[in-house]
Each structure stands twice: as structure tokens, then as C-alpha cells.
Design an enzyme around this catalytic site. Structure first.
Site, PDB file in Angstrom:
ATOM      1  N   CYS A  45       5.746   0.264  -9.486  1.00 51.72           N
ATOM      2  CA  CYS A  45       6.811   0.228  -8.751  1.00 51.72           C
ATOM      3  C   CYS A  45       7.320  -1.212  -8.682  1.00 51.72           C
ATOM      4  CB  CYS A  45       6.639   0.837  -7.027  1.00 51.72           C
ATOM      5  SG  CYS A  45       8.235   1.144  -6.445  1.00 51.72           S
ATOM      6  N   HIS A  96       4.019   5.784  -7.582  1.00 48.33           N
ATOM      7  CA  HIS A  96       2.907   5.389  -6.863  1.00 48.33           C
ATOM      8  C   HIS A  96       1.775   6.301  -7.309  1.00 48.33           C
ATOM      9  CE1 HIS A  96       4.718   2.291  -4.488  1.00 48.33           C
ATOM     10  NE2 HIS A  96       5.904   2.945  -4.777  1.00 48.33           N
ATOM     11  N   GLU A 144      -1.244   5.627  -6.672  1.00 50.75           N
ATOM     12  CA  GLU A 144      -2.496   5.700  -5.771  1.00 50.75           C
ATOM     13  C   GLU A 144      -2.228   6.661  -4.439  1.00 50.75           C
ATOM     14  OE1 GLU A 144       0.938   2.415  -4.301  1.00 50.75           O
ATOM     15  OE2 GLU A 144       0.474   3.603  -6.064  1.00 50.75           O
TER      16      GLU A 144
END
Length: 539
Positions: free
Chosen positions: A81, A176, A178
């Protein structure tokens, strides 16, 4: 010596999730602020660097950059990001405002068969394009690739959603990976860490015991250690680990403030005195705590009183142990990060955590925190490896103030006794009820969950005492007794949570048992609030 991944934090609220994904690949990593010095980066000697997201814009804050040493090391770098945007700017690309900001779910097309994304896809389009279901959260976008980079991914709103310079091992994604919403996110991070960076997957809790024991012995020497034992997972695992290292040099102080769960004191003493043969000082301070809580209804005031009294009781006991030179605490890695306690001062304080300050200075003791590099799931793994029973290690979270924040309004011994028993019945029913194929068919759980207990399928469950009375009928008589609410949630990170869709039969049994077995409660309700807007705990 473990291979290490350096995660540079630019202020994202989910940076810890990056670290958790790396650790899940059994690779050690640390989070540090983005403005660490070049010398720090070189001395850290990472196998790879990951640049986190941020709420900032590359337009608004030109100070949020990665240290030059990151680009000089010659190791792989992954930008996420904002991390992608600063990589682009620092290496000669261009970032601009996006006319179509993306916040939420998106379908992304992979390009170029890069090492990072090759053969990782959620579905294929009719044209044969590999697609990924990802989570976006950005207002800026990379408008021009830096020299040496090629397009790696795109969405309709973000033509450059990923870029790669494979010769240098630089990769960046606008989404993202994660977060759990990115379906293949864990696989992407694992590939970067293991295959591209070549880090050894040797961060394993069973092997960590030997290293931790050696470190504790080196720190403490022949001096004595005191530890406040709460019965929670963190302090219990810390106690077991330190006891493994130094035996009788450790004294645990267990303070009963009158707000523990049913039989909690007995369980803790049986475990640590009985099975581990550790020295435990048991202090019943319930009269002191409940006395100071009398008449207090404000939740924050109750928390402060309980915290203040705990410190007072613990200090009094610690002074009796004049040979103790160390105070041990069950501080874990999220506590350190959230308290701004990482090794530089840049980290933003999200909350002040009770484990990170205060007592050591007051008592003149050195601080021993053997779990400070571990996440909660790693602490649980370590506890099992140390021989603690799973029912202790995998218990649901319990707030530091105990039942004091699960009794709404004023805390009284009578209320605590009623709540303790109601809570125990609810937990007993959850532990004793397994998910069935019918539950899965009804959408209450997944097919893979069939056969698991509903306690294990919920992230946190408890009863709440409501200081209001309602009319009921028992036998031929009228009752006018208290109400309790049951609360069960499912979550992956405790930042957001869904209320657990428990089987009606389970809820019915819990309600019937509480009303029949706990004299003083005649009505049971179930909390169906999510987080947000509600919090998990009521106070």
C-alpha cells in the site's frame, strides 16, 4: 542465529498483521518505525525488508520515507500500500491522487508471471486471466513505474496495483496481503519470505524454549525474581518458562481480588504449586478491593481502583521478598508495539499498557520480560511445549480487572458470586457441546468445524451481570431477581468481531441451568451486538 525480516512501520493500523503472517511462516521478524537510522538497518542485517501501509499521503508528508540503507543492502523488499508508493517515489517513479479511491474488496488481475504472484490466483476469467480477491485501502496511486520496474497487477480503478523489479528483488502491491480479506494473502507473504528472500523457517516455539531459558539464566544469574501471577495465559506461560530456567529463584505472587472466575485460584495454585512445584504466595485481598469499589459505578473509575489496589498489594508482598532483584512480567509483542515501546521513539502510542511501565521503577527492580518478542498465538504454542494444560493455555481472554468490568455499575460480593456461577455454567455448556453436521448445514459453522467444541469455535465468551431485576415465575411463586446476559463472539484479531451464532439448544440449556442453579437470577438474555458498534466487553 535466526534469519530476520525487518518490517518498517509507516503508521498502519494493521502492521502487526504483517508480522503475524511472517511468523506463521516460521520466520522471525521485528517491527520498527520507518525513520530508523541507516546504521540500525545495516546492523539489523535483515534477509528482507517489508514496508507497511500508512494513513499518510506521499503528497502530505515527505518525511515518511524508508531509510536509504534499505535500498543499499541488496536484499529483497516488499512494499504494501503506502509502502508501494514510497518505493515508487524513492526509486524514481511517480505517485498521484486517484480519481477512484479504493476502500474494500476488489478483484485484481496478475500480470507478467512474476515470482511473487506466479500460479497464485483465486479464479480465472473467460479470457484466461488469473484473478485475485484482495482488500484495498488507498487514495493515492502509482502513476508511473520507477526505472527497471514492470507491471505486476492491476484493477479497473488502479492500473498499477502491483509492480516488480525482479533483478533487484523489489516487489510492491497496492492491496493488503496481511488481512484475512485478501484470500491468498498469507500465501503471497510466505512466498516472499521463504522463496524470494530465502529465509530459513526455523522460528519454532518448541525450539525457542532452549534459547529463552539460556537468555533468562544469562540475564538473572543467581539473583531472585518476583512475578505477578494472574492465571491468564501470558503470566502463566512466563512463569512456567522462568521456572524452567531458574527454578526456586522465582517467586510468584497470586493476588485474589475477589473478581476471579469460578475456582480460578485453586486451578492456578494446583498448576504452579502442585504440578510445577513453583513457589507461590497467595494473597486474598478481596475485602480490600471490594471495599474500595463500594459505591463506584463508572467503568473507568473501577478500572483505576482495581489497578491501583493491585499495585499496592503487590508492592507490599514484593517488599517482603527482599532478595528479589527482578520483576518478571508477561508482556507480549503487541503490548510493546502498542505502547510505543519498540527500540526507537517513533512508534505512535495507541494505548498505555499496564505491563510496560510503573512497577519496576517504584520497586527498584530490574525488568524481565521473556515473552516480549512473541505474539499471543506463539505464547500459546510455547505454553503447550512447556507442559501447561491446553485448557489453561487456550482459555479465552479475561480482562485484567476481572469480573469488575462484567458487573455493570457498582461491584458487590453478592453480584460477583452470582456472576461467577452463571459464567461457569455458560462456559461448561460451550465446552461440552460439539458442532454437528446439522449446525454446519444451518450455516452456524463450517464443515471443517464439525466435531469441535463450541468453546473452541468462539474467540471469547462470558456472562455479564445486569444490576436490574425482572419478574419471573418459579413453581407456583413469583420471583423478582437479577438478569444476566451471555456474550460470545468470533474474531481473528479482536479489532472487529461478529456475535457467535450459537445453536438454540445450547443457549436454551445454558439459560435453564443458570436460572435453576443460580438462585438470584431469573432471566437470561443473549447479546447479538457486533464490534463495531459495540465493544466485546460491556465496560
Amino acid at each position: 542465529m535466526h534469519d530476520k525480516i525487518l518490517i518498517l512501520d509507516f503508521g498502519s493500523q494493521v502492521t502487526q498483521l504483517i508480522a503475524r503472517r511472517v511468523r506463521e511462516a516460521h520466520v522471525y521478524c521485528e517491527i520498527h518505525p520507518n525513520d530508523v537510522s541507516d546504521d540500525f538497518v545495516r546492523e539489523f542485517a535483515p534477509k528482507a525488508v517489508i514496508l507497511s501501509g500508512s494513513h499518510a499521503s506521499t503528497y502530505e508528508d515527505h518525511q515518511l520515507r524508508a531509510p536509504q540503507a534499505v535500498w543499499d543492502l541488496g536484499v529483497p523488499v516488499l512494499g504494501i500500500c503506502y509502502g508501494m508508493q514510497t518505493m515508487a517515489v524513492q526509486l524514481g517513479g511517480k505517485v498521484e491522487w486517484s480519481d477512484h479511491r479504493e476502500f474494500g474488496y476488489a478483484e485484481m488481475r496478475a500480470h507478467g508471471h512474476t515470482r511473487l504472484l506466479d500460479d497464485i490466483e483465486d479464479f480465472t476469467t473467460a479470457e484466461g486471466h488469473g484473478m485475485l480477491k484482495v482488500w484495498m485501502s488507498h487514495g493515492d496511486k502509482v502513476a508511473e513505474l520507477p526505472p527497471g520496474f514492470a507491471l505486476m497487477a492491476s484493477t479497473p480503478s488502479c492500473p498499477i496495483a502491483g509492480m516488480a523489479d525482479e533483478a533487484r528483488g523489489y516487489y510492491a502491491v497496492q492491496f493488503h496481503p496481511e488481512v484475512t480479506h485478501t484470500v491468498k494473502g498469507r500465501q503471497i507473504i510466505e512466498r516472499f519470505v521463504l522463496q524470494i528472500a530465502g529465509a530459513k523457517p526455523d522460528w519454532i516455539m518448541k525450539n525457542h524454549i532452549e534459547e529463552a531459558v539460556a537468555k533468562i539464566r544469562e540475564q538473572v544469574g543467581d539473583e531472585e525474581v518476583i512475578l505477578g501471577l494472574s492465571g491468564g495465559v501470558d503470566s502463566s506461560v512466563a512463569a512456567a518458562l522462568i521456572h524452567r530456567a531458574i527454578g526456586d529463584q522465582l517467586t510468584c505472587v497470586f493476588v485474589d481480588h475477589g473478581l476471579l472466575r469460578l475456582n480460578e485460584g485453586k486451578m492456578v495454585l494446583d498448576m504452579f504449586e502442585g504440578r510445577l512445584h513453583a513457589k507461590v504466595v497467595h494473597v486474598d485481598a478481596s475485602d480490600q478491593f471490594l471495599g474500595h469499589l463500594a459505591g463506584v459505578t463508572d467503568p473507568e473509575a473501577k478500572r483505576k481502583i482495581i489497578g491501583r489496589e493491585f499495585v499496592e498489594v503487590f508492592q507490599a508482598e514484593a517488599k517482603k521478598l527482599s532478595k528479589a532483584k527482578w520483576l518478571a512480567q508477561g508482556t507480549i509483542y503487541p503490548d510493546v508495539v502498542e505502547s510505543g515501546g519498540t527500540k526507537t521513539k517513533k512508534a505512535t502510542t495507541i494505548k498505555s499498557h499496564h505491563n510496560v511501565g510503573g512497577l519496576p521503577e517504584t520497586l527498584g527492580l530490574k525488568l524481565l520480560e521473556p515473552l516480549r518478542d512473541l505474539f499471543k498465538d506463539e505464547v500459546r504454542e510455547l505454553g503447550v511445549a512447556l507442559g501447561l494444560p491446553p485448557e489453561m493455555v487456550y482459555r479465552h481472554p479475561f480482562p485484567g480487572p476481572g469480573l469488575g468490568v462484567r458487573i455493570l455499575g457498582e461491584v458487590k460480593r453478592e453480584y460477583a458470586d452470582l456472576l461467577r456461577r452463571a459464567d461457569a455454567i455458560f462456559i461448561e455448556e460451550l465446552r461440552g457441546t460439539t458442532a454437528t453436521a446439522q449446525d454446519a448445514a444451518a450455516g452456524l459453522c463450517g464443515e471443517a468445524d464439525v466435531g469441535k467444541s463450541w468453546y473452541d469455535l468462539t474467540s471469547q465468551a462470558f456472562a455479564v451481570f445486569l444490576p436490574v431485576k425482572s419478574v419471573g415465575v418459579m413453581g407456583d411463586g413469583r420471583t423478582y431477581d437479577y438478569v444476566t446476559s451471555l456474550r460470545a463472539v468470533q474474531t481473528t484479531d479482536f479489532m472487529t468481531a461478529h456475535w457467535a451464532h450459537l445453536p438454540y439448544a445450547l443457549l436454551g440449556r445454558a439459560s435453564n441451568r443458570i436460572i435453576n442453579e443460580v438462585r438470584g437470577i431469573n432471566r437470561v438474555v443473549y447479546d447479538i451486538s457486533g464490534k463495531p458498534p459495540a465493544t466485546i466487553e460491556w465496560e
